[in-house]
Design a protein around this motif. Sequence first.
Motif, mmCIF file in Angstrom:
data_model
loop_
_atom_site.group_PDB
_atom_site.id
_atom_site.type_symbol
_atom_site.label_atom_id
_atom_site.label_comp_id
_atom_site.label_asym_id
_atom_site.label_seq_id
_atom_site.Cartn_x
_atom_site.Cartn_y
_atom_site.Cartn_z
ATOM 1 N N HIS A 17 0.825 -1.218 0.080
ATOM 2 C CA HIS A 17 -0.113 0.050 -0.025
ATOM 3 C C HIS A 17 0.821 1.378 -0.030
ATOM 4 N N GLN A 18 0.600 2.322 -0.737
ATOM 5 C CA GLN A 18 1.258 3.562 -0.716
ATOM 6 C C GLN A 18 0.296 4.691 -0.417
ATOM 7 N N LYS A 19 0.833 5.536 0.336
ATOM 8 C CA LYS A 19 0.089 6.751 0.721
ATOM 9 C C LYS A 19 1.154 7.976 0.949
ATOM 10 N N GLU A 20 0.683 9.027 0.312
ATOM 11 C CA GLU A 20 1.714 10.369 0.391
ATOM 12 C C GLU A 20 1.092 10.820 1.673
ATOM 13 N N GLU A 21 2.186 11.263 2.144
ATOM 14 C CA GLU A 21 2.210 11.955 3.570
ATOM 15 C C GLU A 21 3.019 13.029 3.520
ATOM 16 N N THR A 22 2.653 14.018 4.544
ATOM 17 C CA THR A 22 3.548 15.062 4.903
ATOM 18 C C THR A 22 4.537 14.871 6.036
ATOM 19 N N MET A 23 5.874 15.171 5.654
ATOM 20 C CA MET A 23 6.937 14.812 6.777
ATOM 21 C C MET A 23 7.139 15.867 7.700
ATOM 22 N N PRO A 24 7.125 15.727 9.033
ATOM 23 C CA PRO A 24 7.380 16.575 9.780
ATOM 24 C C PRO A 24 8.757 17.100 9.590
ATOM 25 N N SER A 25 8.808 18.455 9.811
ATOM 26 C CA SER A 25 10.183 19.137 9.394
ATOM 27 C C SER A 25 11.131 19.463 10.560
ATOM 28 N N ASP A 26 10.513 19.157 11.691
ATOM 29 C CA ASP A 26 11.341 19.365 13.198
ATOM 30 C C ASP A 26 11.628 18.210 13.845
ATOM 31 N N ALA A 27 11.372 16.945 13.336
ATOM 32 C CA ALA A 27 11.445 15.717 14.078
ATOM 33 C C ALA A 27 11.650 14.602 13.399
#
Length: 71
Positions: A17-27
């Motif tokens: 399964h694939q899903k586009e996610e927004t990565m945290p920029s501070d951790a």
Amino acid sequence: MSEVILQSTITCPKCGHQKEETMPSDACQFFYECENCGEVLRPKKGDCCVYCTYGSRACPPIQESGRSCCS
């Protein structure tokens, strides 16, 4: 310096399964649960986060520096 991209597509190694996610920029994100099969993903040895192991793009700190962010 190039622009940091926060979007990454995570691919579950168990079910594909694939899903586009927004990565945290501070951790770093150490755990990610696949919404399809429930598998809890963890980074492989040597990787700092799940995005560096299973994502289509390295995490923001590595994009910025080119080095591991958690070592």
